[in-house]
Design an enzyme around this catalytic site. Structure first.
Site, PDB file in Angstrom:
ATOM      1  N   CYS A  22       0.876  -1.189   0.000  1.00  0.00           N
ATOM      2  CA  CYS A  22       0.000   0.000   0.000  1.00  0.00           C
ATOM      3  C   CYS A  22       0.903   1.226   0.000  1.00  0.00           C
ATOM      4  CB  CYS A  22      -0.920  -0.008   1.209  1.00  0.00           C
ATOM      5  SG  CYS A  22      -1.924  -1.497   1.368  1.00  0.00           S
ATOM      6  N   ALA A  23       1.604   1.417  -1.102  1.00  0.00           N
ATOM      7  CA  ALA A  23       2.733   2.343  -1.137  1.00  0.00           C
ATOM      8  C   ALA A  23       2.334   3.806  -1.103  1.00  0.00           C
ATOM      9  CB  ALA A  23       3.586   2.063  -2.386  1.00  0.00           C
TER      10      ALA A  23
ATOM     11  N   GLY B 269       4.799   6.780  -1.728  1.00  0.00           N
ATOM     12  CA  GLY B 269       6.120   6.159  -1.698  1.00  0.00           C
ATOM     13  C   GLY B 269       7.052   6.598  -0.605  1.00  0.00           C
ATOM     14  N   GLY B 270       6.560   7.221   0.465  1.00  0.00           N
ATOM     15  CA  GLY B 270       7.460   7.632   1.536  1.00  0.00           C
ATOM     16  C   GLY B 270       8.204   6.465   2.161  1.00  0.00           C
ATOM     17  N   LYS B 271       7.482   5.407   2.501  1.00  0.00           N
ATOM     18  CA  LYS B 271       8.137   4.239   3.088  1.00  0.00           C
ATOM     19  C   LYS B 271       8.922   3.464   2.028  1.00  0.00           C
ATOM     20  CE  LYS B 271       4.953   3.624   6.972  1.00  0.00           C
ATOM     21  NZ  LYS B 271       4.078   4.777   6.670  1.00  0.00           N
TER      22      LYS B 271
ATOM     23  N   ASP C 238      -0.069   0.034  -5.439  1.00  0.00           N
ATOM     24  CA  ASP C 238      -1.191   0.754  -4.850  1.00  0.00           C
ATOM     25  C   ASP C 238      -2.308   0.860  -5.889  1.00  0.00           C
ATOM     26  OD1 ASP C 238      -1.229   2.666  -2.107  1.00  0.00           O
ATOM     27  OD2 ASP C 238      -2.802   3.106  -3.563  1.00  0.00           O
TER      28      ASP C 238
ATOM     29  N   ASP D 135       1.160  -1.115   4.792  1.00  0.00           N
ATOM     30  CA  ASP D 135       0.792   0.116   5.486  1.00  0.00           C
ATOM     31  C   ASP D 135      -0.664   0.382   5.116  1.00  0.00           C
ATOM     32  OD1 ASP D 135       0.625   2.528   6.739  1.00  0.00           O
ATOM     33  OD2 ASP D 135       2.007   3.583   5.418  1.00  0.00           O
TER      34      ASP D 135
ATOM     35  N   CYS E 125      -1.757   3.633  10.838  1.00  0.00           N
ATOM     36  CA  CYS E 125      -1.620   4.879  11.605  1.00  0.00           C
ATOM     37  C   CYS E 125      -2.918   5.093  12.391  1.00  0.00           C
ATOM     38  CB  CYS E 125      -1.290   6.055  10.704  1.00  0.00           C
ATOM     39  SG  CYS E 125      -2.361   6.245   9.264  1.00  0.00           S
TER      40      CYS E 125
END
Length: 393
Positions: free
Chosen positions: A210-211, A214-216, A234, A282, A335
């Site tokens: 679940c990109a 693309g931060g992670k 995604d 995520d 989160c």
């Protein structure tokens, strides 16, 4: 603008935000930008004051207020100096307060949501911290720099994650030379710890399922030293389309992206079944851990939407399980501080795969929560996260 005119402007913007409350409502920051574009007479000091009034009022109200005026009256209970502005300017300021006017209710969230938080042991100071102000955290991109050698023009604080720094709020990060050179990325400290939990190693096959933007993914590429296979997948075309430019700036040349069709993800990813050393999920969630940044999000969440999200999380975890090869590790992140989106999901997948085993990640922050780790604004100064790792035999 006079202070009273700024307050009246905040009331008008709050009316728009309240009207947008619900699952599909526009976020407050977008409505603020739209208002500022159509009211170009507002200067930088005006915008700053209006923004503070708007977000202060949102944080001060628990349930959705009746209107913007009621929200500001609630804020005035906490900031009594605002009361004088209701009589300061009959033309541009808010009308005088009537004897029968009542402010909006305070609290953390709508009652049903406070009850869900309480069942997840999020109450008192833990709950109040969800509505604080978020710091500005950055991740140093180790493909291009290091935290100890980075030349930075503002004061920085080194955080617990090995590549995390905190800079003063208001820092214009995108104008910094280090940002333009791809040496830093804006990323919450907790998000960096969540990426660490995946344990990605050079040479592995890693899927960020679940990109988003693309931060992670970029953090994973740095952890892998740009060696191996890294897939960012995604269903959100808009967010995923930002990754190639970000990856180029960061020098993350192993990041590949796959746009998934909603409902057909297993078919889209069939060629990767049983190939991944690690899968990071995520998952889409309620975002209760991010209210410091988006306090109005608690007005958009409904019981129906929460149920939809938990069903989606279960579905995505099922997809992730298919992607792992024997010996692979699934890292699940939300989160959210709601147990139905965190520990309950992991217990459910373990029930469906009884031979899978928990793997406790070594993280610099967080406390055990069921089969995983919880990070919270109150305890850790991060966004709220639930993190768990399970291994496929």
């Amino acid at each position: 603008m006079k202070p009273s005119a700024r307050l009246q402007s905040a009331i008008e913007i709050l009316d728009s935000i309240i009207a947008s409350a619900g699952e599909k409502g526009a976020p407050a920051d977008r409505l603020l930008v739209e208002w500022f574009k159509s009211h170009r007479f507002a200067g930088s000091k005006d915008k700053r004051a209006i923004r503070e009034h708007v977000y202060g009022a949102i944080r001060a109200c628990g349930p959705v207020p009746e209107n913007g005026r009621a929200a500001v009256l609630r804020l005035a209970e906490l900031e009594p100096d605002l009361l004088a502005l209701f009589d300061d300017d009959a033309q541009y300021g808010p009308n005088p307060i009537k004897s029968n006017e009542a402010p909006a209710k305070g609290g953390i969230a709508p009652q049903w949501l406070e009850e869900h938080l309480g069942k997840s042991d999020v109450a008192g100071d833990e709950a109040a911290a969800l509505l604080g102000r978020a710091p500005l955290d950055l991740r140093v991109n180790t493909l291009k720099s290091s935290r100890d050698t980075l030349d930075f023009p503002v004061e920085v604080e080194h955080l617990a994650a090995p590549h995390a720094i905190r800079v003063p709020n208001g820092t214009n990060v995108e104008q910094l030379d280090a940002f333009k050179a791809g040496q830093i990325e804006v990323q919450d400290h907790g998000s960096q710890i969540a990426a660490m939990a995946a344990g990605a190693q050079p040479g592995e096959t890693v899927i960020d399922l679940c990109a988003g933007a693309g931060g992670k993914t970029l953090a994973l590429a740095a952890a892998m030293l740009n060696e191996g296979t890294l897939i960012a997948a995604d269903t959100d075309r808009g967010r995923l389309s930002r990754l190639p430019q970000r990856a180029e700036r960061a020098g993350a040349n192993i990041a590949e992206s796959i746009l998934l069709n909603p409902g057909k993800e297993p078919q889209n990813l069939a060629h990767l079944h049983g190939t991944a050393d690690r899968v990071l999920v995520d998952a889409p969630c309620s975002g209760t851990g991010t209210w410091r940044r988006n306090p109005e999000a608690r007005w958009r969440l409904t019981p129906v939407e929460l149920r939809r999200l938990t069903e989606l999380q279960t579905y995505i975890l099922g997809i992730a399980a298919q992607l792992l090869k024997p010996g692979g590790v699934l890292t699940y992140v939300t989160c959210s501080l709601l147990d139905e989106e965190g520990p309950d999901q992991i217990m459910d997948i373990l029930d469906r795969h009884p031979n899978w085993e928990m793997e406790q990640p070594k993280l610099p922050l967080g406390r055990p929560r069921g089969p995983g780790i919880r990070l919270s604004p109150h305890q850790d100064g991060t966004d709220g996260f639930f993190i768990a790792c399970i291994g496929k035999p």
